[in-house]
Design a protein around this motif. Structure first.
Motif, PDB file in Angstrom:
ATOM      1  N   CYS A 191       1.305  -5.014 -10.345  1.00 53.71           N
ATOM      2  CA  CYS A 191       1.230  -4.412  -9.019  1.00 53.71           C
ATOM      3  C   CYS A 191      -0.212  -4.208  -8.569  1.00 53.71           C
ATOM      4  CB  CYS A 191       1.940  -3.060  -9.018  1.00 53.71           C
ATOM      5  SG  CYS A 191       3.712  -3.188  -9.326  1.00 53.71           S
ATOM      6  N   ALA A 192      -0.399  -4.246  -7.262  1.00 58.21           N
ATOM      7  CA  ALA A 192      -1.683  -3.932  -6.630  1.00 58.21           C
ATOM      8  C   ALA A 192      -1.377  -3.168  -5.345  1.00 58.21           C
ATOM      9  CB  ALA A 192      -2.473  -5.200  -6.326  1.00 58.21           C
ATOM     10  N   ALA A 193      -2.234  -2.195  -5.007  1.00 59.54           N
ATOM     11  CA  ALA A 193      -1.990  -1.332  -3.851  1.00 59.54           C
ATOM     12  C   ALA A 193      -2.764  -1.748  -2.602  1.00 59.54           C
ATOM     13  CB  ALA A 193      -2.310   0.115  -4.215  1.00 59.54           C
ATOM     14  N   SER A 194      -3.519  -2.865  -2.683  1.00 62.18           N
ATOM     15  CA  SER A 194      -4.293  -3.314  -1.520  1.00 62.18           C
ATOM     16  C   SER A 194      -4.703  -4.765  -1.715  1.00 62.18           C
ATOM     17  CB  SER A 194      -5.554  -2.452  -1.357  1.00 62.18           C
ATOM     18  OG  SER A 194      -6.454  -2.700  -2.434  1.00 62.18           O
ATOM     19  N   GLY A 195      -5.188  -5.373  -0.624  1.00 64.00           N
ATOM     20  CA  GLY A 195      -5.701  -6.735  -0.710  1.00 64.00           C
ATOM     21  C   GLY A 195      -6.888  -6.851  -1.664  1.00 64.00           C
TER      22      GLY A 195
ATOM     23  N   ASP B 119       0.800  -1.219   0.000  1.00 66.32           N
ATOM     24  CA  ASP B 119       0.000   0.000   0.000  1.00 66.32           C
ATOM     25  C   ASP B 119       0.838   1.278   0.000  1.00 66.32           C
ATOM     26  OD1 ASP B 119       0.875  -0.282   2.603  1.00 66.32           O
ATOM     27  OD2 ASP B 119      -1.064   0.138   3.525  1.00 66.32           O
ATOM     28  N   GLU B 120       2.162   1.134  -0.012  1.00 64.43           N
ATOM     29  CA  GLU B 120       3.036   2.299  -0.120  1.00 64.43           C
ATOM     30  C   GLU B 120       3.549   2.390  -1.551  1.00 64.43           C
ATOM     31  OE1 GLU B 120       5.957   3.042   2.966  1.00 64.43           O
ATOM     32  OE2 GLU B 120       4.961   1.521   4.206  1.00 64.43           O
ATOM     33  N   ALA B 121       3.152   3.463  -2.248  1.00 63.09           N
ATOM     34  CA  ALA B 121       3.462   3.610  -3.676  1.00 63.09           C
ATOM     35  C   ALA B 121       4.958   3.546  -3.965  1.00 63.09           C
ATOM     36  CB  ALA B 121       2.877   4.919  -4.211  1.00 63.09           C
TER      37      ALA B 121
END
Length: 127
Positions: free
Chosen positions: A35-39, A14-16
């Motif tokens: 890439c993915a920024a969250s579950g 979750d940290e870009a």
């Protein structure tokens, strides 16, 4: 270091800045990276395509890394890719129950890129 050329990794953080660094580092090692920024975003990505390994941060919101993998396992079952968890917290106790078929490794930050590649290769070898 030899590893399956082009193995497709899903990297979740979750940290870009961390996500960008992991993407660059692993792409330079010859992996294909999504890439993915969250579950929840990781779950959407896994619904759309198959990954060989998931590299998952532990401390995230709205779901932490363990909750995210349990959600993936509920949906994917035995098709859940192996996971390399990344965390700034040292880990002495065993990984929590993630699902019957989930293979996982744990790597404490900070780490060298070669250590991450070794863990990815390790979980690929157990697939």
């Amino acid at each position: 270091m030899s590893h399956p050329a082009g193995a497709h990794l899903l990297v979740v953080d979750d940290e870009a800045q961390i996500l960008e660094l992991l993407d660059l580092t692993l792409s330079m090692q010859g992996f294909t990276v999504t890439c993915a920024a969250s579950g929840p975003e990781a779950l959407e990505r896994c619904r759309a395509q198959r990954f060989d390994v998931i590299v998952m941060d532990v401390l995230m919101s709205p779901w932490d890394g363990f909750e995210s993998v349990r959600a993936l396992h509920r949906e994917l079952g035995a098709a859940t890719p192996p996971v390399v968890f990344l965390s700034g917290l040292s880990r002495r106790e065993p990984l929590p129950e993630l699902g019957e078929h989930v293979r996982a490794e744990y790597l404490v930050k900070p780490f060298r890129p070669s250590q991450l590649v070794e863990r990815i290769v390790s979980v690929l070898g157990t697939s």
